[in-house]
Design a protein around this motif. Structure first.
Motif, PDB file in Angstrom:
ATOM      1  N   MET A  80       0.810  -1.220   0.000  1.00 47.51           N
ATOM      2  CA  MET A  80       0.000   0.000   0.000  1.00 47.51           C
ATOM      3  C   MET A  80       0.842   1.266   0.000  1.00 47.51           C
ATOM      4  O   MET A  80       0.571   2.214  -0.740  1.00 47.51           O
ATOM      5  CB  MET A  80      -0.916   0.022   1.230  1.00 47.51           C
ATOM      6  N   THR A 112       1.295   3.962  -3.145  1.00 46.65           N
ATOM      7  CA  THR A 112       0.799   5.333  -2.969  1.00 46.65           C
ATOM      8  C   THR A 112       1.878   6.335  -3.332  1.00 46.65           C
ATOM      9  O   THR A 112       1.627   7.314  -4.054  1.00 46.65           O
ATOM     10  CB  THR A 112       0.331   5.566  -1.521  1.00 46.65           C
ATOM     11  N   ALA A 117      -3.195   6.059   3.422  1.00 45.81           N
ATOM     12  CA  ALA A 117      -4.382   5.581   2.706  1.00 45.81           C
ATOM     13  C   ALA A 117      -5.289   6.739   2.308  1.00 45.81           C
ATOM     14  O   ALA A 117      -5.878   6.725   1.217  1.00 45.81           O
ATOM     15  CB  ALA A 117      -5.136   4.572   3.564  1.00 45.81           C
ATOM     16  N   GLY A 151      -3.962   8.169  -0.747  1.00 42.23           N
ATOM     17  CA  GLY A 151      -4.279   7.291  -1.867  1.00 42.23           C
ATOM     18  C   GLY A 151      -5.726   7.408  -2.309  1.00 42.23           C
ATOM     19  O   GLY A 151      -6.025   7.299  -3.504  1.00 42.23           O
ATOM     20  N   ARG A 152      -6.611   7.625  -1.343  1.00 42.17           N
ATOM     21  CA  ARG A 152      -8.030   7.791  -1.684  1.00 42.17           C
ATOM     22  C   ARG A 152      -8.241   9.016  -2.566  1.00 42.17           C
ATOM     23  O   ARG A 152      -9.028   8.988  -3.516  1.00 42.17           O
ATOM     24  CB  ARG A 152      -8.869   7.928  -0.408  1.00 42.17           C
ATOM     25  N   TYR A 204      -6.697  -0.131  -3.826  1.00 43.80           N
ATOM     26  CA  TYR A 204      -5.784  -0.850  -2.939  1.00 43.80           C
ATOM     27  C   TYR A 204      -5.955  -2.364  -2.999  1.00 43.80           C
ATOM     28  O   TYR A 204      -5.119  -3.103  -2.444  1.00 43.80           O
ATOM     29  CB  TYR A 204      -5.934  -0.348  -1.506  1.00 43.80           C
ATOM     30  N   THR A 260      -2.879  -4.087  -4.390  1.00 47.42           N
ATOM     31  CA  THR A 260      -1.649  -4.029  -3.592  1.00 47.42           C
ATOM     32  C   THR A 260      -1.636  -5.260  -2.690  1.00 47.42           C
ATOM     33  O   THR A 260      -2.648  -5.945  -2.532  1.00 47.42           O
ATOM     34  CB  THR A 260      -1.574  -2.756  -2.725  1.00 47.42           C
ATOM     35  N   SER A 319      -0.330  -6.942   1.177  1.00 42.38           N
ATOM     36  CA  SER A 319       0.166  -6.693   2.529  1.00 42.38           C
ATOM     37  C   SER A 319       0.536  -7.959   3.288  1.00 42.38           C
ATOM     38  O   SER A 319       1.460  -7.950   4.101  1.00 42.38           O
ATOM     39  CB  SER A 319      -0.886  -5.930   3.351  1.00 42.38           C
ATOM     40  N   ARG A 331      -3.567  -3.403   7.668  1.00 45.96           N
ATOM     41  CA  ARG A 331      -4.177  -3.006   6.402  1.00 45.96           C
ATOM     42  C   ARG A 331      -5.668  -2.702   6.585  1.00 45.96           C
ATOM     43  O   ARG A 331      -6.165  -1.661   6.158  1.00 45.96           O
ATOM     44  CB  ARG A 331      -3.978  -4.127   5.385  1.00 45.96           C
ATOM     45  N   LEU A 375      -7.474   1.067   6.091  1.00 52.54           N
ATOM     46  CA  LEU A 375      -8.514   1.302   5.096  1.00 52.54           C
ATOM     47  C   LEU A 375      -9.820   1.721   5.749  1.00 52.54           C
ATOM     48  O   LEU A 375     -10.530   2.606   5.244  1.00 52.54           O
ATOM     49  CB  LEU A 375      -8.719   0.052   4.248  1.00 52.54           C
ATOM     50  N   ASP A 405     -13.012  -1.748   1.389  1.00 56.90           N
ATOM     51  CA  ASP A 405     -11.944  -2.741   1.310  1.00 56.90           C
ATOM     52  C   ASP A 405     -12.390  -3.890   0.418  1.00 56.90           C
ATOM     53  O   ASP A 405     -13.183  -4.753   0.843  1.00 56.90           O
ATOM     54  CB  ASP A 405     -11.587  -3.229   2.706  1.00 56.90           C
ATOM     55  N   THR A 425     -10.335  -6.090  -0.753  1.00 56.44           N
ATOM     56  CA  THR A 425      -9.352  -7.160  -0.621  1.00 56.44           C
ATOM     57  C   THR A 425     -10.052  -8.474  -0.263  1.00 56.44           C
ATOM     58  O   THR A 425     -10.971  -8.499   0.558  1.00 56.44           O
ATOM     59  CB  THR A 425      -8.341  -6.818   0.500  1.00 56.44           C
TER      60      THR A 425
END
Length: 217
Positions: free
Chosen positions: A12, A16, A167, A170-171, A177, A180, A182, A200, A204, A211, A213
């Motif tokens: 992450m 970024t 984060a 990044g947003r 994400y 990415t 982790s 992580r 987030l 999220d 993920t």
């Protein structure tokens, strides 16, 4: 002006930084040092570099797996679950990893007449990883500058930021994400229970990012 090399893992934080500094980056470098999750991270680093039109190389550091002691190099079963704190995650420290990577990146930068190294260490790592702390980064930058004709310096803009603050940045950029990695266990999908998965999830959530993920738990 493209005057920088970025050490980009595929996690992450470094992704970024890759997007934030893309206009200045001449080269992305990933290091394969035999960790459980290198095989998951590095293709993502390459994918994002390619998306941005940034050249990317992978440098193998096989000797670290052979000679260094760290649970990060010993298999998924050795990775601790639970909170991301010193007591729990200290076993994952790979001795002087950032120092080695920065030294190699400095040599590449000197060879290419570049003068800046980007690294995405952050404030949450300070108590756990000695080579992520502000005094280390400052000292390493001074040593690299003194030891190169290009007066190469380290740019580590996240040194005093939390992962949630990264984060949030990044947003604003619109980073996905889910692209990415982790998890320190390095399975097919994130385990959801190891310390880095928990960190992580918390980052987030704090940044109010959906999220996407996939987690085992």
């Amino acid at each position: 002006m493209k005057d920088s090399i970025i050490i980009v893992s595929g996690g992450m934080d470094s992704i970024t930084l890759l997007y934030e500094k893309q206009d200045n980056i001449a080269l992305g470098i990933s290091f394969n040092y035999g960790s459980n999750h290198n095989a998951k991270e590095i293709p993502l680093a390459q994918k994002h570099c390619e998306k941005l039109g940034i050249p990317h190389i992978v440098i193998d550091l096989d000797f670290m797996q052979q000679h260094f002691k760290s649970s990060l190099l010993e298999g998924a079963e050795t990775i601790p679950n639970g909170a991301y704190d010193e007591e729990n995650i200290k076993s994952t420290v790979v001795p002087f990893r950032n120092g080695i990577m920065l030294s190699i990146a400095a040599g590449v930068a000197e060879s290419r007449q570049l003068n800046k190294l980007l690294i995405a260490n952050h404030g949450g790592d300070h108590s756990i990883y000695p080579d992520c702390r502000p005094d280390f980064i400052q000292s390493m930058s001074s040593a690299i500058s003194a030891g190169t004709f290009q007066d190469i310096e380290i740019d580590a803009p996240y040194t005093h930021l939390t992962k949630a603050e990264i984060a949030l940045r990044g947003r604003k950029i619109g980073i996905d994400y889910s692209e990415t990695w982790s998890c320190y266990k390095g399975g097919d999908i994130h385990c959801g229970t190891c310390s880095t998965c928990r960190e992580r999830k918390e980052a987030l959530e704090a940044a109010k990012i959906d999220d996407n993920t996939l987690y085992l738990e």
